[in-house]
Design a protein around this motif. Sequence first.
Motif, short mmCIF file in Angstrom:
data_model
loop_
_atom_site.label_atom_id
_atom_site.label_comp_id
_atom_site.label_asym_id
_atom_site.label_seq_id
_atom_site.Cartn_x
_atom_site.Cartn_y
_atom_site.Cartn_z
N ASN A 175 0.86 -1.19 0.00
CA ASN A 175 0.00 0.00 0.00
C ASN A 175 0.89 1.24 0.00
O ASN A 175 2.12 1.14 0.02
N GLU A 176 0.27 2.41 0.00
CA GLU A 176 1.03 3.67 -0.04
C GLU A 176 1.90 3.85 1.20
O GLU A 176 3.02 4.35 1.10
N ASP A 177 1.38 3.47 2.35
CA ASP A 177 2.17 3.62 3.58
C ASP A 177 3.45 2.78 3.52
O ASP A 177 4.52 3.24 3.92
N HIS A 178 3.34 1.57 3.01
CA HIS A 178 4.50 0.70 2.86
C HIS A 178 5.52 1.34 1.91
O HIS A 178 6.72 1.35 2.17
N GLU A 179 5.01 1.90 0.80
CA GLU A 179 5.90 2.55 -0.16
C GLU A 179 6.56 3.79 0.45
O GLU A 179 7.76 4.02 0.25
N ARG A 180 5.80 4.57 1.20
CA ARG A 180 6.37 5.76 1.86
C ARG A 180 7.51 5.37 2.80
O ARG A 180 8.55 6.02 2.82
N ARG A 181 7.29 4.33 3.60
CA ARG A 181 8.34 3.88 4.53
C ARG A 181 9.58 3.43 3.77
O ARG A 181 10.70 3.71 4.18
N PHE A 182 9.38 2.75 2.66
CA PHE A 182 10.50 2.29 1.85
C PHE A 182 11.32 3.48 1.35
O PHE A 182 12.53 3.54 1.52
N TRP A 183 10.64 4.46 0.73
CA TRP A 183 11.35 5.60 0.14
C TRP A 183 11.93 6.53 1.20
O TRP A 183 12.84 7.30 0.91
N ALA A 184 11.47 6.47 2.41
CA ALA A 184 12.02 7.30 3.48
C ALA A 184 13.45 6.91 3.80
O ALA A 184 14.24 7.73 4.29
N THR A 185 13.81 5.66 3.50
CA THR A 185 15.17 5.20 3.82
C THR A 185 15.97 4.75 2.61
O THR A 185 17.18 4.63 2.67
N ALA A 186 15.29 4.51 1.49
CA ALA A 186 15.97 3.99 0.30
C ALA A 186 16.67 5.10 -0.48
O ALA A 186 16.24 6.26 -0.46
N ASP A 187 17.73 4.75 -1.15
CA ASP A 187 18.44 5.66 -2.04
C ASP A 187 17.88 5.46 -3.44
O ASP A 187 18.08 4.42 -4.07
N SER A 188 17.15 6.45 -3.95
CA SER A 188 16.46 6.29 -5.24
C SER A 188 17.43 6.05 -6.40
O SER A 188 17.05 5.46 -7.40
N THR A 189 18.67 6.49 -6.27
CA THR A 189 19.63 6.30 -7.37
C THR A 189 19.97 4.83 -7.59
O THR A 189 20.48 4.46 -8.64
N GLU A 190 19.66 3.98 -6.60
CA GLU A 190 19.87 2.55 -6.78
C GLU A 190 18.77 1.91 -7.62
O GLU A 190 18.92 0.80 -8.13
N PHE A 191 17.65 2.62 -7.78
CA PHE A 191 16.49 2.06 -8.46
C PHE A 191 16.11 2.81 -9.73
O PHE A 191 15.48 2.26 -10.61
N VAL A 192 16.46 4.09 -9.80
CA VAL A 192 16.02 4.94 -10.90
C VAL A 192 17.21 5.57 -11.59
O VAL A 192 18.10 6.10 -10.92
#
Length: 91
Positions: free
Chosen positions: A10-27
């Motif tokens: 869900n959106e909450d799960h995605e928000r928690r992920f992006w709060a700590t993930a480095d987007s340059t590893e994925f995008v």
Amino acid sequence: MKRSLPNFKNEDHERRFWATADSTEFVDWASGKCRKLVRLKPSLKTISLRLPVSMIEDLKILANRRDVPYQSLLKVFLAERLAQERVTRPR
């Protein structure tokens, strides 16, 4: 090689992920293009707001003149003021 994004529950799960993930590893941001998301509906959150009765009555009168619901008019007023504040008081 970029990593694959996980499937989010869900959106909450995605928000928690992006709060700590480095987007340059994925995008690959260098190959990204600007797009306008014209059909995107913003996430909404219900709040409780205490206002003087006279203020609500004035808002209802103004909304009635414009033939819109008073809560919608309140959102328009807030959006206009926020835009004004962003211009006059940038970060």
